[in-house]
Design a protein around this motif. Structure first.
Motif, PDB file in Angstrom:
ATOM      1  N   TYR A  70       2.365  -1.893  -8.510  1.00  0.00           N
ATOM      2  CA  TYR A  70       3.823  -1.706  -8.561  1.00  0.00           C
ATOM      3  C   TYR A  70       4.408  -1.408  -7.186  1.00  0.00           C
ATOM      4  O   TYR A  70       3.746  -0.872  -6.306  1.00  0.00           O
ATOM      5  CB  TYR A  70       4.163  -0.540  -9.489  1.00  0.00           C
ATOM      6  N   SER A  71       5.699  -1.703  -7.057  1.00  0.00           N
ATOM      7  CA  SER A  71       6.436  -1.435  -5.824  1.00  0.00           C
ATOM      8  C   SER A  71       7.067  -0.050  -5.870  1.00  0.00           C
ATOM      9  O   SER A  71       7.026   0.645  -6.884  1.00  0.00           O
ATOM     10  CB  SER A  71       7.536  -2.476  -5.629  1.00  0.00           C
ATOM     11  N   GLN A  72       7.715   0.300  -4.761  1.00  0.00           N
ATOM     12  CA  GLN A  72       8.430   1.578  -4.657  1.00  0.00           C
ATOM     13  C   GLN A  72       9.556   1.684  -5.675  1.00  0.00           C
ATOM     14  O   GLN A  72       9.956   2.779  -6.044  1.00  0.00           O
ATOM     15  CB  GLN A  72       9.007   1.729  -3.243  1.00  0.00           C
ATOM     16  N   ARG A  73      10.078   0.545  -6.112  1.00  0.00           N
ATOM     17  CA  ARG A  73      11.170   0.539  -7.089  1.00  0.00           C
ATOM     18  C   ARG A  73      10.677   0.160  -8.484  1.00  0.00           C
ATOM     19  O   ARG A  73      11.447  -0.308  -9.324  1.00  0.00           O
ATOM     20  CB  ARG A  73      12.254  -0.430  -6.636  1.00  0.00           C
ATOM     21  N   SER A  74       9.375   0.328  -8.696  1.00  0.00           N
ATOM     22  CA  SER A  74       8.729   0.076  -9.993  1.00  0.00           C
ATOM     23  C   SER A  74       8.689  -1.392 -10.394  1.00  0.00           C
ATOM     24  O   SER A  74       8.536  -1.713 -11.569  1.00  0.00           O
ATOM     25  CB  SER A  74       9.393   0.912 -11.100  1.00  0.00           C
ATOM     26  N   THR A  75       8.812  -2.282  -9.441  1.00  0.00           N
ATOM     27  CA  THR A  75       8.712  -3.710  -9.712  1.00  0.00           C
ATOM     28  C   THR A  75       7.237  -4.108  -9.769  1.00  0.00           C
ATOM     29  O   THR A  75       6.488  -3.792  -8.850  1.00  0.00           O
ATOM     30  CB  THR A  75       9.387  -4.524  -8.584  1.00  0.00           C
ATOM     31  N   PRO A  76       6.797  -4.775 -10.833  1.00  0.00           N
ATOM     32  CA  PRO A  76       5.419  -5.272 -10.851  1.00  0.00           C
ATOM     33  C   PRO A  76       5.253  -6.347  -9.776  1.00  0.00           C
ATOM     34  O   PRO A  76       6.012  -7.313  -9.737  1.00  0.00           O
ATOM     35  CB  PRO A  76       5.258  -5.871 -12.245  1.00  0.00           C
ATOM     36  N   LEU A  77       4.299  -6.159  -8.876  1.00  0.00           N
ATOM     37  CA  LEU A  77       4.085  -7.097  -7.774  1.00  0.00           C
ATOM     38  C   LEU A  77       2.884  -8.007  -8.006  1.00  0.00           C
ATOM     39  O   LEU A  77       2.891  -9.153  -7.587  1.00  0.00           O
ATOM     40  CB  LEU A  77       3.882  -6.344  -6.464  1.00  0.00           C
ATOM     41  N   ALA A  78       1.851  -7.483  -8.634  1.00  0.00           N
ATOM     42  CA  ALA A  78       0.626  -8.251  -8.832  1.00  0.00           C
ATOM     43  C   ALA A  78      -0.189  -7.608  -9.951  1.00  0.00           C
ATOM     44  O   ALA A  78       0.036  -6.467 -10.318  1.00  0.00           O
ATOM     45  CB  ALA A  78      -0.198  -8.306  -7.557  1.00  0.00           C
TER      46      ALA A  78
END
Length: 87
Positions: A70-78
């Protein structure tokens, strides 16, 4: 055309842009290297990988197959689709 067999020498780096559904395989041919991985949201480069959120959302310090990064903004990245190391 997808990249195949890109070798990254010791103390070097490479940047790749992956599209949804593409898979990145990381292999250590010598069994002793450490690799750093930086992930960013392609829609907003200021939104980068967050180890803290990844650990919290997966409820584990040890990531394995199926876990999401997850990213810093809670976006799933991988997503981890294969793990042959286990730790």
């Amino acid at each position: 055309m997808p990249l195949q067999g890109v070798e990254i020498g010791a103390q070097n780096a490479v940047a790749l842009r992956l599209r949804r559904g593409e898979v990145l395989y990381i292999t250590d041919p010598y069994g002793e290297q450490v690799a750093d991985l930086a992930l960013y949201n392609a829609q907003d480069w200021r939104d980068g990988f967050s180890p803290g959120r990844t650990i919290d959302y997966n409820e584990s310090l040890r990531l394995t197959r199926g876990d999401v990064l997850y990213s810093q903004r809670s976006t799933p990245l991988a997503r981890v689709v294969r793990d042959t190391v286990g730790i």
